[in-house]
Write a protein that holds these residues in place. Sequence first.
Motif, PDB file in Angstrom:
ATOM      1  N   VAL A 236      29.142 145.624  26.662  1.00  0.00           N
ATOM      2  CA  VAL A 236      27.888 144.937  26.321  1.00  0.00           C
ATOM      3  C   VAL A 236      27.181 144.512  27.608  1.00  0.00           C
ATOM      4  O   VAL A 236      27.791 144.436  28.677  1.00  0.00           O
ATOM      5  CB  VAL A 236      28.138 143.694  25.441  1.00  0.00           C
ATOM      6  CG1 VAL A 236      28.735 144.080  24.100  1.00  0.00           C
ATOM      7  CG2 VAL A 236      29.034 142.686  26.163  1.00  0.00           C
ATOM      8  N   ALA A 237      25.891 144.256  27.489  1.00  0.00           N
ATOM      9  CA  ALA A 237      25.141 143.737  28.625  1.00  0.00           C
ATOM     10  C   ALA A 237      25.775 142.429  29.089  1.00  0.00           C
ATOM     11  O   ALA A 237      26.154 141.585  28.271  1.00  0.00           O
ATOM     12  CB  ALA A 237      23.683 143.514  28.234  1.00  0.00           C
ATOM     13  N   GLY A 238      25.912 142.286  30.392  1.00  0.00           N
ATOM     14  CA  GLY A 238      26.551 141.101  30.958  1.00  0.00           C
ATOM     15  C   GLY A 238      27.975 141.338  31.393  1.00  0.00           C
ATOM     16  O   GLY A 238      28.532 140.534  32.160  1.00  0.00           O
ATOM     17  N   ASP A 239      28.596 142.413  30.909  1.00  0.00           N
ATOM     18  CA  ASP A 239      29.941 142.747  31.393  1.00  0.00           C
ATOM     19  C   ASP A 239      29.923 142.894  32.906  1.00  0.00           C
ATOM     20  O   ASP A 239      28.974 143.438  33.492  1.00  0.00           O
ATOM     21  CB  ASP A 239      30.428 144.056  30.772  1.00  0.00           C
ATOM     22  CG  ASP A 239      30.991 143.881  29.373  1.00  0.00           C
ATOM     23  OD1 ASP A 239      31.037 142.740  28.887  1.00  0.00           O
ATOM     24  OD2 ASP A 239      31.389 144.904  28.768  1.00  0.00           O
ATOM     25  N   VAL A 240      30.982 142.433  33.547  1.00  0.00           N
ATOM     26  CA  VAL A 240      31.091 142.496  35.002  1.00  0.00           C
ATOM     27  C   VAL A 240      31.747 143.810  35.415  1.00  0.00           C
ATOM     28  O   VAL A 240      32.678 144.294  34.760  1.00  0.00           O
ATOM     29  CB  VAL A 240      31.905 141.296  35.530  1.00  0.00           C
ATOM     30  CG1 VAL A 240      32.208 141.447  37.025  1.00  0.00           C
ATOM     31  CG2 VAL A 240      31.147 140.006  35.275  1.00  0.00           C
ATOM     32  N   LEU A 241      31.246 144.390  36.490  1.00  0.00           N
ATOM     33  CA  LEU A 241      31.791 145.646  37.013  1.00  0.00           C
ATOM     34  C   LEU A 241      32.585 145.357  38.279  1.00  0.00           C
ATOM     35  O   LEU A 241      32.035 144.909  39.290  1.00  0.00           O
ATOM     36  CB  LEU A 241      30.657 146.626  37.314  1.00  0.00           C
ATOM     37  CG  LEU A 241      29.795 146.999  36.109  1.00  0.00           C
ATOM     38  CD1 LEU A 241      28.601 147.839  36.550  1.00  0.00           C
ATOM     39  CD2 LEU A 241      30.613 147.741  35.054  1.00  0.00           C
ATOM     40  N   LEU A 242      33.892 145.581  38.210  1.00  0.00           N
ATOM     41  CA  LEU A 242      34.779 145.404  39.347  1.00  0.00           C
ATOM     42  C   LEU A 242      35.064 146.766  39.977  1.00  0.00           C
ATOM     43  O   LEU A 242      35.381 147.721  39.273  1.00  0.00           O
ATOM     44  CB  LEU A 242      36.100 144.759  38.920  1.00  0.00           C
ATOM     45  CG  LEU A 242      36.008 143.395  38.231  1.00  0.00           C
ATOM     46  CD1 LEU A 242      37.401 142.942  37.793  1.00  0.00           C
ATOM     47  CD2 LEU A 242      35.370 142.360  39.146  1.00  0.00           C
TER      48      LEU A 242
ATOM     49  N   VAL B 216      34.516 144.776  32.655  1.00  0.00           N
ATOM     50  CA  VAL B 216      35.306 143.733  31.994  1.00  0.00           C
ATOM     51  C   VAL B 216      34.411 142.672  31.362  1.00  0.00           C
ATOM     52  O   VAL B 216      33.264 142.466  31.764  1.00  0.00           O
ATOM     53  CB  VAL B 216      36.267 143.054  33.000  1.00  0.00           C
ATOM     54  CG1 VAL B 216      37.166 144.083  33.658  1.00  0.00           C
ATOM     55  CG2 VAL B 216      35.514 142.261  34.065  1.00  0.00           C
ATOM     56  N   ASP B 217      34.977 142.015  30.373  1.00  0.00           N
ATOM     57  CA  ASP B 217      34.324 140.858  29.756  1.00  0.00           C
ATOM     58  C   ASP B 217      34.043 139.828  30.846  1.00  0.00           C
ATOM     59  O   ASP B 217      34.921 139.506  31.653  1.00  0.00           O
ATOM     60  CB  ASP B 217      35.274 140.280  28.705  1.00  0.00           C
ATOM     61  CG  ASP B 217      34.644 139.177  27.877  1.00  0.00           C
ATOM     62  OD1 ASP B 217      34.047 138.262  28.479  1.00  0.00           O
ATOM     63  OD2 ASP B 217      34.770 139.209  26.650  1.00  0.00           O
ATOM     64  N   ALA B 218      32.823 139.302  30.872  1.00  0.00           N
ATOM     65  CA  ALA B 218      32.440 138.352  31.917  1.00  0.00           C
ATOM     66  C   ALA B 218      33.381 137.146  31.965  1.00  0.00           C
ATOM     67  O   ALA B 218      33.674 136.623  33.046  1.00  0.00           O
ATOM     68  CB  ALA B 218      30.997 137.899  31.702  1.00  0.00           C
ATOM     69  N   ALA B 219      33.858 136.715  30.806  1.00  0.00           N
ATOM     70  CA  ALA B 219      34.739 135.544  30.761  1.00  0.00           C
ATOM     71  C   ALA B 219      36.115 135.835  31.347  1.00  0.00           C
ATOM     72  O   ALA B 219      36.869 134.906  31.675  1.00  0.00           O
ATOM     73  CB  ALA B 219      34.877 135.055  29.319  1.00  0.00           C
TER      74      ALA B 219
ATOM     75  N   LEU C  68      40.929 138.941  35.825  1.00  0.00           N
ATOM     76  CA  LEU C  68      41.267 140.342  36.039  1.00  0.00           C
ATOM     77  C   LEU C  68      41.105 140.738  37.504  1.00  0.00           C
ATOM     78  O   LEU C  68      41.859 141.574  38.017  1.00  0.00           O
ATOM     79  CB  LEU C  68      40.410 141.229  35.132  1.00  0.00           C
ATOM     80  CG  LEU C  68      40.819 141.183  33.662  1.00  0.00           C
ATOM     81  CD1 LEU C  68      39.747 141.811  32.773  1.00  0.00           C
ATOM     82  CD2 LEU C  68      42.156 141.908  33.451  1.00  0.00           C
ATOM     83  N   HIS C  69      40.149 140.155  38.185  1.00  0.00           N
ATOM     84  CA  HIS C  69      40.002 140.362  39.625  1.00  0.00           C
ATOM     85  C   HIS C  69      41.295 139.952  40.328  1.00  0.00           C
ATOM     86  O   HIS C  69      41.844 140.705  41.155  1.00  0.00           O
ATOM     87  CB  HIS C  69      38.820 139.540  40.141  1.00  0.00           C
ATOM     88  CG  HIS C  69      38.508 139.731  41.592  1.00  0.00           C
ATOM     89  ND1 HIS C  69      39.353 139.297  42.600  1.00  0.00           N
ATOM     90  CD2 HIS C  69      37.444 140.299  42.218  1.00  0.00           C
ATOM     91  CE1 HIS C  69      38.831 139.600  43.778  1.00  0.00           C
ATOM     92  NE2 HIS C  69      37.668 140.203  43.566  1.00  0.00           N
ATOM     93  N   ASP C  70      41.807 138.770  39.983  1.00  0.00           N
ATOM     94  CA  ASP C  70      43.039 138.280  40.600  1.00  0.00           C
ATOM     95  C   ASP C  70      44.234 139.148  40.223  1.00  0.00           C
ATOM     96  O   ASP C  70      45.089 139.449  41.063  1.00  0.00           O
ATOM     97  CB  ASP C  70      43.298 136.831  40.184  1.00  0.00           C
ATOM     98  CG  ASP C  70      42.273 135.862  40.768  1.00  0.00           C
ATOM     99  OD1 ASP C  70      41.551 136.263  41.706  1.00  0.00           O
ATOM    100  OD2 ASP C  70      42.192 134.720  40.269  1.00  0.00           O
ATOM    101  N   HIS C  71      44.285 139.562  38.966  1.00  0.00           N
ATOM    102  CA  HIS C  71      45.406 140.380  38.501  1.00  0.00           C
ATOM    103  C   HIS C  71      45.449 141.720  39.238  1.00  0.00           C
ATOM    104  O   HIS C  71      46.519 142.159  39.689  1.00  0.00           O
ATOM    105  CB  HIS C  71      45.288 140.617  36.993  1.00  0.00           C
ATOM    106  CG  HIS C  71      46.405 141.441  36.433  1.00  0.00           C
ATOM    107  ND1 HIS C  71      47.629 140.906  36.092  1.00  0.00           N
ATOM    108  CD2 HIS C  71      46.493 142.782  36.178  1.00  0.00           C
ATOM    109  CE1 HIS C  71      48.422 141.867  35.648  1.00  0.00           C
ATOM    110  NE2 HIS C  71      47.763 143.004  35.690  1.00  0.00           N
ATOM    111  N   LEU C  72      44.315 142.374  39.370  1.00  0.00           N
ATOM    112  CA  LEU C  72      44.264 143.664  40.058  1.00  0.00           C
ATOM    113  C   LEU C  72      44.562 143.507  41.547  1.00  0.00           C
ATOM    114  O   LEU C  72      45.200 144.374  42.154  1.00  0.00           O
ATOM    115  CB  LEU C  72      42.890 144.303  39.842  1.00  0.00           C
ATOM    116  CG  LEU C  72      42.656 144.874  38.449  1.00  0.00           C
ATOM    117  CD1 LEU C  72      41.170 145.087  38.183  1.00  0.00           C
ATOM    118  CD2 LEU C  72      43.417 146.187  38.272  1.00  0.00           C
TER     119      LEU C  72
END
Length: 350
Positions: free
Chosen positions: A177-183, A312-315, A320-324
Motif C-alpha cells: 500500500v502507499a506509505g510502505d517503506v522501502l528498505l 515493509v509495513d511502515a509500522a 525489520l531494519h534492525d532485524h536485517l
Amino acid sequence: MTDPKSGLTYAEAGVDIDAGNALVERIKPAAAATARPGVMAGLGGFGALFDLKAAGFTDPVLVAATDGVGTKLRIAIDTGRVDTIGIDLVAMCVNDLVCQGAEPLFFLDYFATGKLDPDVAARIIEGIAAGCTASGAALIGGETAEMPGMYGAGDFDLAGFALGAMERGRHLPAGVVAGDVLLGLASDGVHSNGYSLVRRIVERSGLAWDATAPFAADQMTLGAALLTPTRLYVRPCLSAIAQGGVHALAHVTGGGLTENLPRVLPDGLGADIDLGAWALPPVFRWLSEVGQLEPREMLKTFNAGIGMVVGVDAARADALHDHLTQAGETVVRLGHVTERVGVRYIGTLA
C-alpha cells in the motif's frame, strides 16, 4: 595406411564419456554436502526425487526459477577464475524465488562445454554446491554436456533451475500500500547483470584483467574484483518474512531499480527513491566515470549498490531494519511507496 572405412568412436568425435563419469564421482561429495530434509536420492539417476512432506510443508505451492550468469562467464573463462561463478548461478535463481516468498528446496545445473576439463568443471560445480549450501537448497542433479563444434577451446556455458515452495496463502508481493517503506539491502558489487557493458568499459580503460583494480582497496586484480559473486539474500529475507510486515521483495537484476521495483508494485502505485540514502560503491563510480554513464543509464543497467529491495509495513520498518542488520545485511532506508505511478528518483546518485 589408415582404412578410411574403419569404425569411429564417440571419443574420436570429441566426447569423452569416461571423463564425464569421473566428474560425477568427483562432485558427489560436494552435492551430498548440500543435502536437506526432503532429498530422496543422490546424483546418478534419470531424475531427482524430493519429498515436500518430509521438508515440512502441509499445503505447498511450488515456485520455479531459471537463469544464467550472462557474459560474466567471459571474464571467468579469460582469467581462469571459475571457482565462484557457480555461486552467481545459484544466486540469480534463488534470490528470485525468495521474492515470491518461497523457500528454495533444490537446484539443478546445466554445464555445457566443447571439451570437458574435469578439473575446471569440478571447480565450477563445487561453487554451485557452495551457493546451494549458503541458501539452504540441495544440489540434487544436473547435466554436463560435452559438445564439440559448439563451443571454442576453454569456453563453457551455465544455466540453473531452482524449485522452491511456500505454504498456500503466503505468497509475495501481498498487501503493498502507499506509505510502505522501502528498505535496500546492499549488493556485493556488480553481481551478474550488465557485464556486456562492463566488458566494453574495461576495454575502453585499456586495463588487463590482471591489472590492479582502480577501485579496490586491497590490491585485488580487476578480473577478481569484477568476479565478486552475487550476494545470496535468501536466509535473511526468509527470516524477515517470518517476523511479519514484509509485503514485497524485489531482486535488483537486469533493468536495475528502474525496471525491477515496479514489478512488485500493484497497479496504480509507484515509489519515491532517495538517491542520497546510500553512497555509490567504488566499482560503480569507476564504471560510471570510465564509461561516462548517465545516472539514468547506471540505474537502469546496474544494481548501483542495492541488490534487494524489501517493501515493509511502515509500522514495522524500524524493527525489520534492525532485524536485517543483525542478520548481516547492510540496510538503507530507500524511500516509500506512493500513490503516484512510476519510480521517481529524488536527489543525486553519488
